[in-house]
Design a protein around this motif. Structure first.
Motif, short mmCIF file in Angstrom:
data_model
loop_
_atom_site.label_atom_id
_atom_site.label_comp_id
_atom_site.label_asym_id
_atom_site.label_seq_id
_atom_site.Cartn_x
_atom_site.Cartn_y
_atom_site.Cartn_z
N LEU A 136 -18.40 -5.14 -112.33
CA LEU A 136 -19.04 -5.51 -113.59
C LEU A 136 -20.39 -4.81 -113.73
CD1 LEU A 136 -18.27 -9.35 -113.69
CD2 LEU A 136 -17.24 -7.57 -115.11
N SER A 137 -21.13 -4.75 -112.65
CA SER A 137 -22.42 -4.07 -112.66
C SER A 137 -22.25 -2.59 -113.00
CB SER A 137 -23.12 -4.24 -111.31
OG SER A 137 -24.36 -3.58 -111.29
N ASP A 138 -21.23 -1.96 -112.41
CA ASP A 138 -20.96 -0.55 -112.69
C ASP A 138 -20.59 -0.34 -114.16
OD1 ASP A 138 -21.42 0.08 -110.05
OD2 ASP A 138 -19.31 0.06 -109.47
N LEU A 139 -19.99 -1.37 -114.78
CA LEU A 139 -19.63 -1.29 -116.19
C LEU A 139 -20.83 -1.44 -117.12
CD1 LEU A 139 -16.28 -3.28 -116.57
CD2 LEU A 139 -16.79 -1.07 -117.62
N GLY A 140 -21.98 -1.75 -116.55
CA GLY A 140 -23.18 -1.88 -117.34
C GLY A 140 -23.64 -3.30 -117.55
N VAL A 141 -22.94 -4.26 -116.95
CA VAL A 141 -23.36 -5.66 -117.07
C VAL A 141 -24.62 -5.87 -116.22
CG1 VAL A 141 -22.70 -8.07 -116.69
CG2 VAL A 141 -20.97 -6.40 -117.42
N GLN A 142 -25.63 -6.50 -116.81
CA GLN A 142 -26.84 -6.82 -116.05
C GLN A 142 -26.55 -8.04 -115.17
OE1 GLN A 142 -30.34 -7.19 -118.60
NE2 GLN A 142 -29.35 -5.87 -120.12
N VAL A 143 -26.63 -7.84 -113.87
CA VAL A 143 -26.30 -8.90 -112.91
C VAL A 143 -27.56 -9.26 -112.13
CG1 VAL A 143 -24.87 -9.57 -110.95
CG2 VAL A 143 -23.94 -8.02 -112.70
#
Length: 436
Positions: free
Chosen positions: A57-64
């Motif tokens: 998800l982080s790689d997809l651009g989601v701010q985690v």
């Protein structure tokens, strides 16, 4: 590939608190893609499969952001759809079974969802037809590139419809729900899975503004909305881990308290263990399991051999049949274990036979276990963990066998159980992790 060295044969005593539910976490994490607002999730288990999905998800651009040990916030405001075409995504997505559930949210919000053929346990065929047939009924165009093993679905606008699922797939139901919540009109899903994981996903989506009725049944009605907002959600305790601890207590003649189990969400799991003769007591929301020298398998009313079989919820979850099989090896009496869903999940029985268990593998789906009544303890041996659930079942067997056992490929166990060695060592187990 890491290894466990186990010195077994000693009773354990103490309290165990179950981790957050793995299967719920994988769905809930994917649902964060449905909104550009902040979503906070508590009780996320620190296990390989979940951590891989958070990284994806982080790689997809989601701010985690990790707020505390098991709490994270997610904000999918700037999702990078081009990442779906990258070689890195192909590699990471194909290594994780749960990655399939990013398609529904991406399709609903952005009109496209891509995924390489996902990996996971080698427990038999795990077809994805239910997912993609559901997307097609909602109006998506499906394409599968067999040469690349890559799935694509695209739609200008999803539209609600009636659908009867060909199987009550948990991940398929979750994926279709997440696609339908932003579709235009009303979607009716019949033969939907209704496991607590699905119920939790629906409750989370409702708190985000979705309109879903029929939660807890196999008939769901979803009225699409234009946008979802943020929310805060807490994941249930893992019913599979709770069942594993019940089996561990019986096999090792231990006195164990399992804390905060959300008993009402366990379905028939406690009763199924009771039919194997395992005593337990509900104390508030804790399960107390007393030390038992012996436990006797029940029979059917006519005296015929008991069958323990998996079934769609509220039937017994297939993820616990490996544990039931191991527990039966030291019971008094016999039982037929019938694994209906996966045709390779019982193949680990050869390792138990090497340890002295009396098991007849009737076919890929059925095994008859003749219990040893704790009179002939299992022998220690060297084993390889073939999948998550068989891996923890073999760990339970090793803890009951007096002497030193070795389990290789424990990354499989780490995929589903958080720091299992440290937590069991804290109540008297002797498990040493060797990192190769």
């Amino acid at each position: 590939m890491s290894t466990f060295e186990i010195i077994g044969g000693q009773p354990l005593k103490g309290e165990l608190t179950p981790q957050g539910a793995k299967n719920e976490a994988l769905q809930i994490l994917c649902a964060t893609l449905l909104t550009d607002e902040k979503v906070t999730i508590h009780n996320i288990p620190n296990i390989l499969d979940v951590n891989k999905l958070i990284e994806l998800l982080s790689d997809l651009g989601v701010q985690v952001s990790q707020e505390s040990k098991n709490s994270y916030t997610f904000k999918a405001e700037n999702v990078d759809l081009e990442y779906l075409n990258s070689p890195e995504f192909v590699k990471k997505g194909s290594s994780l079974r749960g990655s399939i559930m990013i398609i529904g949210p991406l399709l609903a919000r952005f009109g496209k969802g891509y995924i390489p053929r996902p990996g996971g346990d080698k427990i038999g065929r795990r077809r994805l037809d239910t997912h993609f047939i559901g997307f097609q009924k909602l109006g998506a165009v499906f394409n599968f590139n067999q040469g690349e093993n890559f799935y694509r679905v695209e739609a200008k606008k999803l539209k609600g419809t009636y659908m009867l699922l060909d199987e009550a797939s948990v991940t398929g139901t979750a994926n279709i729900i997440m696609a339908a919540v932003l579709a235009e009109g009303t979607t009716t899903i019949y033969n939907a899975a209704c496991e607590p994981y699905i119920q939790q996903l629906c409750r989370m989506l409702i708190s985000m503004g979705a309109k879903i009725t029929g939660v807890g049944s196999n008939l769901l009605e979803i009225e699409g909305v234009q946008k979802l907002g943020g929310c805060e959600h807490k994941i249930l305790p893992d019913m599979i881990e709770i069942g594993s601890f019940i089996g561990l207590a019986a096999m090792t003649k231990s006195e164990i308290i399992i804390k905060d189990v959300a008993y009402k969400e366990l379905g028939m799991i406690p009763d199924a263990f009771k039919r194997l003769g395992i005593k337990m007591e509900l104390r508030g929301d804790d399960i107390f399991i007393p030390k038992q020298e012996n436990y006797e398998i029940d029979t059917f009313i006519d005296g015929s051999i008991l069958t323990v079989a998996d079934a769609p919820w509220p039937g017994l979850t297939p993820d616990l049949l490996s544990v039931f099989l191991v527990v039966a090896t030291q019971a008094k009496g016999s039982v037929l274990i019938h694994q209906k869903m996966f045709e390779s999940r019982l193949f680990f029985t050869d390792k138990l036979i090497d340890m002295g268990a009396q098991i007849i593998l009737c076919d890929p789906h059925r095994a008859t276990v003749i219990g040893l009544n704790q009179e002939n303890q299992l022998r220690p041996t060297t084993m390889v963990s073939p999948d998550i659930r068989a891996g923890v079942a073999l760990l339970i067997a090793a803890l009951s066998a007096e002497g030193k056992s070795t389990i290789h490929n424990i990354d499989q166990i780490d995929r589903g159980y958080e720091n299992i060695d440290l937590r069991l060592n804290a109540i008297g187990a002797n498990i040493k992790r060797i990192v190769n």
